[in-house]
Design an enzyme around this catalytic site. Structure first.
Site, PDB file in Angstrom:
ATOM      1  N   SER A 121       0.943  -1.292   0.122  1.00 51.10           N
ATOM      2  CA  SER A 121       0.083   0.157  -0.012  1.00 51.10           C
ATOM      3  C   SER A 121       0.912   1.303  -0.055  1.00 51.10           C
ATOM      4  O   SER A 121       1.601   1.563   0.828  1.00 51.10           O
ATOM      5  CB  SER A 121      -0.846  -0.015   1.226  1.00 51.10           C
ATOM      6  OG  SER A 121      -1.594   1.384   1.557  1.00 51.10           O
ATOM      7  N   HIS A 156      -1.174  -1.185  -4.323  1.00 50.27           N
ATOM      8  CA  HIS A 156      -2.312  -0.653  -3.882  1.00 50.27           C
ATOM      9  C   HIS A 156      -2.381   0.830  -3.449  1.00 50.27           C
ATOM     10  O   HIS A 156      -1.440   1.319  -2.635  1.00 50.27           O
ATOM     11  CB  HIS A 156      -2.484  -1.315  -2.453  1.00 50.27           C
ATOM     12  CG  HIS A 156      -3.876  -1.315  -1.778  1.00 50.27           C
ATOM     13  ND1 HIS A 156      -5.031  -2.044  -2.154  1.00 50.27           N
ATOM     14  CD2 HIS A 156      -4.472  -0.646  -0.738  1.00 50.27           C
ATOM     15  CE1 HIS A 156      -5.782  -1.606  -1.484  1.00 50.27           C
ATOM     16  NE2 HIS A 156      -5.667  -0.760  -0.544  1.00 50.27           N
ATOM     17  N   ASP A 210      -4.451   3.757  -1.623  1.00 51.07           N
ATOM     18  CA  ASP A 210      -5.452   4.192  -0.818  1.00 51.07           C
ATOM     19  C   ASP A 210      -5.794   5.635  -1.035  1.00 51.07           C
ATOM     20  O   ASP A 210      -5.239   6.499  -0.411  1.00 51.07           O
ATOM     21  CB  ASP A 210      -4.831   3.851   0.550  1.00 51.07           C
ATOM     22  CG  ASP A 210      -5.006   2.619   0.975  1.00 51.07           C
ATOM     23  OD1 ASP A 210      -3.902   2.110   1.500  1.00 51.07           O
ATOM     24  OD2 ASP A 210      -6.021   1.889   0.841  1.00 51.07           O
ATOM     25  N   MET A 269      -8.215   8.628  -0.126  1.00 48.12           N
ATOM     26  CA  MET A 269      -9.313   8.867   0.885  1.00 48.12           C
ATOM     27  C   MET A 269      -9.906  10.365   0.766  1.00 48.12           C
ATOM     28  O   MET A 269      -8.900  11.251   0.707  1.00 48.12           O
ATOM     29  CB  MET A 269      -8.526   8.710   2.435  1.00 48.12           C
ATOM     30  CG  MET A 269      -7.892   7.368   2.609  1.00 48.12           C
ATOM     31  SD  MET A 269      -6.964   7.333   4.012  1.00 48.12           S
ATOM     32  CE  MET A 269      -6.424   5.571   4.054  1.00 48.12           C
ATOM     33  N   HIS A 279      -8.156   1.622  -4.251  1.00 49.07           N
ATOM     34  CA  HIS A 279      -9.031   1.453  -3.200  1.00 49.07           C
ATOM     35  C   HIS A 279      -9.903   2.947  -2.800  1.00 49.07           C
ATOM     36  O   HIS A 279      -9.221   3.678  -2.247  1.00 49.07           O
ATOM     37  CB  HIS A 279      -8.266   1.024  -2.148  1.00 49.07           C
ATOM     38  CG  HIS A 279      -9.254   0.398  -0.815  1.00 49.07           C
ATOM     39  ND1 HIS A 279      -8.990   0.529   0.417  1.00 49.07           N
ATOM     40  CD2 HIS A 279     -10.570   0.584  -0.714  1.00 49.07           C
ATOM     41  CE1 HIS A 279      -9.628   0.098   1.259  1.00 49.07           C
ATOM     42  NE2 HIS A 279     -10.810   0.257   0.796  1.00 49.07           N
ATOM     43  N   MET A 317     -11.710   5.022  -0.856  1.00 46.84           N
ATOM     44  CA  MET A 317     -12.366   5.226   0.545  1.00 46.84           C
ATOM     45  C   MET A 317     -12.950   6.500   0.210  1.00 46.84           C
ATOM     46  O   MET A 317     -12.564   7.402   1.027  1.00 46.84           O
ATOM     47  CB  MET A 317     -11.399   4.986   1.571  1.00 46.84           C
ATOM     48  CG  MET A 317     -10.909   3.535   1.920  1.00 46.84           C
ATOM     49  SD  MET A 317      -9.475   3.398   2.886  1.00 46.84           S
ATOM     50  CE  MET A 317      -8.325   3.655   1.497  1.00 46.84           C
ATOM     51  N   MET A 376     -11.924  -5.574   4.599  1.00 44.88           N
ATOM     52  CA  MET A 376     -11.385  -4.706   5.480  1.00 44.88           C
ATOM     53  C   MET A 376     -11.112  -5.549   6.604  1.00 44.88           C
ATOM     54  O   MET A 376     -11.945  -5.719   7.446  1.00 44.88           O
ATOM     55  CB  MET A 376     -11.969  -3.338   5.629  1.00 44.88           C
ATOM     56  CG  MET A 376     -12.075  -2.600   4.479  1.00 44.88           C
ATOM     57  SD  MET A 376     -10.239  -1.977   3.829  1.00 44.88           S
ATOM     58  CE  MET A 376      -9.551  -1.302   4.903  1.00 44.88           C
ATOM     59  N   ASP A 391      -6.757  -6.374   3.892  1.00 46.10           N
ATOM     60  CA  ASP A 391      -6.377  -4.992   3.863  1.00 46.10           C
ATOM     61  C   ASP A 391      -6.322  -4.600   5.374  1.00 46.10           C
ATOM     62  O   ASP A 391      -7.497  -4.179   5.603  1.00 46.10           O
ATOM     63  CB  ASP A 391      -6.988  -4.158   2.902  1.00 46.10           C
ATOM     64  CG  ASP A 391      -6.251  -2.637   2.470  1.00 46.10           C
ATOM     65  OD1 ASP A 391      -7.167  -1.812   2.143  1.00 46.10           O
ATOM     66  OD2 ASP A 391      -5.492  -2.680   3.238  1.00 46.10           O
ATOM     67  N   GLY A 431      -3.258  -4.372   8.803  1.00 40.83           N
ATOM     68  CA  GLY A 431      -2.360  -5.009   9.806  1.00 40.83           C
ATOM     69  C   GLY A 431      -2.103  -6.382   9.197  1.00 40.83           C
ATOM     70  O   GLY A 431      -1.755  -7.464  10.112  1.00 40.83           O
ATOM     71  N   GLY A 443       1.053  -2.212   4.058  1.00 43.79           N
ATOM     72  CA  GLY A 443       1.655  -1.107   3.996  1.00 43.79           C
ATOM     73  C   GLY A 443       2.808  -1.050   5.075  1.00 43.79           C
ATOM     74  O   GLY A 443       3.948  -1.216   4.470  1.00 43.79           O
ATOM     75  N   SER A 444       2.858  -0.957   6.330  1.00 36.94           N
ATOM     76  CA  SER A 444       4.020  -0.676   7.338  1.00 36.94           C
ATOM     77  C   SER A 444       4.790  -1.982   7.177  1.00 36.94           C
ATOM     78  O   SER A 444       5.868  -1.676   7.360  1.00 36.94           O
ATOM     79  CB  SER A 444       3.406  -0.632   8.735  1.00 36.94           C
ATOM     80  OG  SER A 444       2.040  -1.067   8.861  1.00 36.94           O
TER      81      SER A 444
HETATM   82  C1  DX5 Z   1      -6.233   1.720   5.374  1.00 38.55           C
HETATM   83  C2  DX5 Z   1      -5.911   1.227   3.959  1.00 38.55           C
HETATM   84  C3  DX5 Z   1      -4.816   0.160   4.010  1.00 38.55           C
HETATM   85  C4  DX5 Z   1      -3.688   0.640   4.961  1.00 38.55           C
HETATM   86  C5  DX5 Z   1      -2.735  -0.828   5.046  1.00 38.55           C
HETATM   87  O1  DX5 Z   1      -7.612   2.453   5.423  1.00 38.55           O
HETATM   88  O2  DX5 Z   1      -6.930   0.798   3.521  1.00 38.55           O
HETATM   89  O3  DX5 Z   1      -4.615  -0.177   2.955  1.00 38.55           O
HETATM   90  O4  DX5 Z   1      -3.065   1.389   4.103  1.00 38.55           O
HETATM   91  O5  DX5 Z   1      -1.756  -0.368   6.073  1.00 38.55           O
HETATM   92  P1  DX5 Z   1      -1.108  -1.394   6.896  1.00 38.55           P
HETATM   93  O6  DX5 Z   1      -0.519  -2.672   6.321  1.00 38.55           O
HETATM   94  O7  DX5 Z   1      -0.095  -0.768   7.799  1.00 38.55           O
HETATM   95  O8  DX5 Z   1      -2.228  -1.643   8.033  1.00 38.55           O
HETATM   96 ZN    ZN Z   2      -6.569  -0.155   1.343  1.00 44.83          ZN
END
Ligand code: DX5
Ligand code: ZN
Length: 217
Positions: free
Chosen positions: A9, A34, A36, A38, A67, A69, A138, A176, A178, A198-199
């Site tokens: 991500s 990916h 994101d 927002m 994605h 959101m 999610m 998606d 954690g 992501g992290s």
């Molecule tokens: C949250 C996003 C995820 C997030 C994932 O709203 O949709 O894609 O960036 O990040 P990690 O992998 O750090 O949870």
């Molecule tokens: Zn996402």
């Protein structure tokens, strides 16, 4: 039975060098990227829009898993299609005619994805499962990276996997939020094949090792 896809991500990347970060992910073995998006309304955060998706599309060659959101995905759909999205995922909870939006995404030649938040029951997406290419379950409340995986969502992943088998459908099941080596293994066991992280990818110095570990989980 759909093959394993690792989708880092971009939200967790260094925004001061998005192009380089994207090529870092490609060289580290990412299958998809990916993105994101927002809007500060559907979720309590603002990230980026179609202009950034276009910049990534023009600077690198990787499958863009967008994605949305955002509250009005139908209104912004043409701009994300024009920006070069390959898969566009919209939320069932957003304020639009879900079936119509999914149809328009497919008509544009993109994969159509449908996302549901942890609190949304699986029943809410059942009417659309024969019209999608990807179901995004999610595993955190959307809005931010770095949150803890919600294991209760696995029941939903399993239900989506069983339903797909029962009805002879073939949508990807994406998780998606954690996702790390352990939670990727848990999610795969429940039936997920697309892992968004992501992290635990962009956030790591050795991104190749991180992606490989999640892929092999
Ligand atoms: C949250 C996003 C995820 C997030 C994932 O709203 O949709 O894609 O960036 O990040 P990690 O992998 O750090 O949870
Ligand atoms: Zn996402």
């Amino acid at each position: 039975y759909l093959d394993r896809v690792i989708a880092p991500s971009l939200l967790a990347a260094d925004f001061s060098k998005v192009g380089e970060e994207t090529s870092r992910a490609i060289h580290a073995g990412a299958d998809w990227l990916h993105l994101d998006v927002m809007d500060g309304n559907f979720v309590d955060n603002i990230s980026f829009g179609p202009a950034l998706v276009q910049a990534v599309h023009e600077s690198n060659d990787i499958f863009l898993d967008v994605h949305l959101m955002i509250s009005r995905p139908d209104h912004y759909l043409p701009r994300f299609i024009a920006a070069g999205a390959d898969c566009i995922t919209v939320h069932v909870e957003a304020d639009h005619d879900v079936a119509d939006t999914l149809k328009r995404i497919r008509e544009a030649g993109c994969l159509a994805g449908l996302a549901l938040n942890p609190a949304t029951p699986f029943a809410d997406v059942v009417p659309y499962l024969d019209q999608i290419d990807l179901l995004l379950c999610m595993t955190v409340v959307p809005g931010f990276g770095g949150q803890a995986f919600m294991p209760e969502v696995m029941e939903k992943v399993q239900a989506a996997s069983d339903y797909r088998k029962e009805k002879g459908l073939s949508y990807h099941i994406e998780v998606d939020g954690g996702i790390n080596v352990e939670t990727a293994a848990t999610s795969a066991k429940a039936g997920a094949n697309v892992m968004v992280a992501g992290s635990t990818t962009f956030g790591m110095k050795d991104m190749t090792a991180a992606i490989t570990a999640i892929r092999e989980a």
